[in-house]
Design a protein around this motif. Structure first.
Motif, mmCIF file in Angstrom:
data_model
loop_
_atom_site.group_PDB
_atom_site.id
_atom_site.type_symbol
_atom_site.label_atom_id
_atom_site.label_comp_id
_atom_site.label_asym_id
_atom_site.label_seq_id
_atom_site.Cartn_x
_atom_site.Cartn_y
_atom_site.Cartn_z
ATOM 1 N N TRP A 26 0.840 -1.203 0.000
ATOM 2 C CA TRP A 26 0.000 0.000 0.000
ATOM 3 C C TRP A 26 0.875 1.253 0.000
ATOM 4 O O TRP A 26 2.083 1.170 0.226
ATOM 5 N N GLY A 52 -3.071 -3.554 7.888
ATOM 6 C CA GLY A 52 -2.101 -3.682 6.806
ATOM 7 C C GLY A 52 -0.724 -3.213 7.261
ATOM 8 O O GLY A 52 -0.250 -3.575 8.351
ATOM 9 N N ASP A 56 -2.608 4.053 8.145
ATOM 10 C CA ASP A 56 -3.637 4.785 8.900
ATOM 11 C C ASP A 56 -3.243 4.925 10.360
ATOM 12 O O ASP A 56 -3.402 5.994 10.970
ATOM 13 N N SER A 98 -3.648 -10.752 14.469
ATOM 14 C CA SER A 98 -4.870 -11.318 15.028
ATOM 15 C C SER A 98 -5.886 -11.528 13.915
ATOM 16 O O SER A 98 -5.996 -10.712 13.006
ATOM 17 N N ASP A 99 -6.612 -12.631 14.002
ATOM 18 C CA ASP A 99 -7.802 -12.794 13.166
ATOM 19 C C ASP A 99 -8.956 -12.231 13.981
ATOM 20 O O ASP A 99 -9.398 -12.838 14.960
ATOM 21 N N TYR A 117 -11.533 -0.936 4.215
ATOM 22 C CA TYR A 117 -11.498 -1.960 3.156
ATOM 23 C C TYR A 117 -11.203 -3.344 3.744
ATOM 24 O O TYR A 117 -10.472 -4.133 3.153
ATOM 25 N N LEU A 118 -11.789 -3.598 4.900
ATOM 26 C CA LEU A 118 -11.631 -4.889 5.571
ATOM 27 C C LEU A 118 -12.770 -5.797 5.107
ATOM 28 O O LEU A 118 -13.811 -5.905 5.756
ATOM 29 N N GLN A 124 -17.054 -15.039 8.288
ATOM 30 C CA GLN A 124 -16.374 -14.158 9.245
ATOM 31 C C GLN A 124 -17.119 -12.848 9.493
ATOM 32 O O GLN A 124 -16.817 -12.136 10.441
HETATM 33 C C1 LIG Z 1 -7.466 -4.381 1.643
HETATM 34 S S1 LIG Z 1 -6.351 -4.571 3.004
HETATM 35 C C2 LIG Z 1 -6.482 -2.973 3.754
HETATM 36 C C3 LIG Z 1 -5.292 -2.614 4.602
HETATM 37 C C4 LIG Z 1 -5.382 -1.232 5.277
HETATM 38 N N1 LIG Z 1 -6.594 -1.097 6.053
HETATM 39 C C5 LIG Z 1 -5.311 -0.158 4.221
HETATM 40 O O1 LIG Z 1 -6.356 0.417 3.886
HETATM 41 O O2 LIG Z 1 -4.200 0.097 3.714
HETATM 42 C C6 LIG Z 1 -7.260 -5.604 4.118
HETATM 43 C C7 LIG Z 1 -6.428 -6.055 5.316
HETATM 44 O O3 LIG Z 1 -7.262 -6.782 6.200
HETATM 45 C C8 LIG Z 1 -6.543 -7.871 6.731
HETATM 46 N N2 LIG Z 1 -7.517 -8.881 7.175
HETATM 47 C C9 LIG Z 1 -8.316 -9.646 6.398
HETATM 48 N N3 LIG Z 1 -9.099 -10.442 7.149
HETATM 49 C C10 LIG Z 1 -8.782 -10.163 8.451
HETATM 50 C C11 LIG Z 1 -9.234 -10.660 9.698
HETATM 51 N N4 LIG Z 1 -10.157 -11.622 9.762
HETATM 52 N N5 LIG Z 1 -8.686 -10.158 10.834
HETATM 53 C C12 LIG Z 1 -7.726 -9.190 10.765
HETATM 54 N N6 LIG Z 1 -7.262 -8.684 9.600
HETATM 55 C C13 LIG Z 1 -7.779 -9.153 8.466
HETATM 56 C C14 LIG Z 1 -5.643 -8.311 5.603
HETATM 57 O O4 LIG Z 1 -4.529 -9.037 6.042
HETATM 58 C C15 LIG Z 1 -5.273 -6.979 4.959
HETATM 59 O O5 LIG Z 1 -4.075 -6.468 5.511
#
Ligand SMILES: C[S@@+](CC[C@H](N)C(=O)[O-])C[C@H]1O[C@@H](n2cnc3c(N)ncnc32)[C@H](O)[C@@H]1O
Length: 208
Positions: A26, A52, A56, A98-99, A117-118, A124
């Motif tokens: 990013w 990520g 932010d 963490s998940d 964008y999560l 989930q």
């Molecule tokens: C599209 S990226 C966005 C990253 C950051 N928020 C940005 O805008 O630059 C989505 C992020 O969510 C994380 N992610 C996806 N599922 C997740 C979960 N269940 N728990 C924690 N993080 C998660 C991914 O590893 C990834 O880094």
């Protein structure tokens, strides 16, 4: 994120591989909607969900927020930590793998909970977004920004359709909040053919 992933380990492996394929995934700049919504808030404690590489989180830390960033990808978390150390913000911004669908964040603990964008697989969705809403302290803000599903029809590269939400579903995660607005915000994008396009973000902004 590939739709084929069905559990936390598979998803983490997919995200680790995606991060590992380049030195930086990013831009490192703050997401514009977070910038617009948080600029006028007094600094407090913030959760950056799916942080990520920490762009932010570090923007918030620069403004005096104490930030916890969580991400599924160990590669991303390491990068965020290294960047915080490089910029001298390790005392304000901490990062953990963490998940968030499996291990929800602490309840009523944050003045701002931001998820940019999560997008997650359907199994989930409920535990993750509910957990994020519950992590907001009374009086605090929940800010969830997602790509809009209609971007897919415009040929704009986006996560799989099954990870997208409609406005009403997103709004329901802020049930019980004193104010909850969901809106579509346009922004400039590029489609798969490299042509300019107008994308939309689906934005939930709610005060608990
Ligand atoms: C599209 S990226 C966005 C990253 C950051 N928020 C940005 O805008 O630059 C989505 C992020 O969510 C994380 N992610 C996806 N599922 C997740 C979960 N269940 N728990 C924690 N993080 C998660 C991914 O590893 C990834 O880094």
């Amino acid at each position: 994120m590939k739709a084929a992933a069905e559990n936390s380990d598979e998803l983490a492996a997919i995200w680790d591989a995606r991060y590992g394929a380049s030195e930086r995934l990013w831009s490192g700049r703050v997401n514009p909607i977070l910038e617009a919504e948080a600029a006028s808030l007094a600094p407090g404690s913030a959760l950056d969900a799916g942080c990520g590489e920490g762009g932010d989180s570090l923007w918030l830390a620069r403004r005096g927020w104490r930030v916890t960033g969580y991400d599924l990808s160990a590669v991303a978390v390491e990068r965020a930590r290294a960047e915080a150390a490089r910029l001298g913000f390790s005392d304000l911004a901490s990062f953990d793998r963490s998940d968030l669908a499996v291990d929800p964040p602490p309840e009523s603990a944050f003045d701002l909970v931001s998820g940019q964008y999560l997008h997650v697989i359907p199994s989930q969705r409920e535990p993750l977004y509910r957990g994020l809403a519950a992590a907001v302290r009374p009086g605090g803000m929940l800010l969830l920004v997602l790509h809009d599903i209609r971007d897919l029809d415009l040929g704009i590269p986006r996560p799989p359709a099954e990870t997208m939400l409609e406005a009403e579903e997103l709004r329901a995660y802020a049930d019980g909040f004193s104010a909850a607005d969901v809106e579509l915000r346009p922004r400039a994008a590029v489609d798969r053919a490299g042509q300019p396009a107008t994308a939309h973000d689906l934005v939930l902004r709610a005060i608990r």
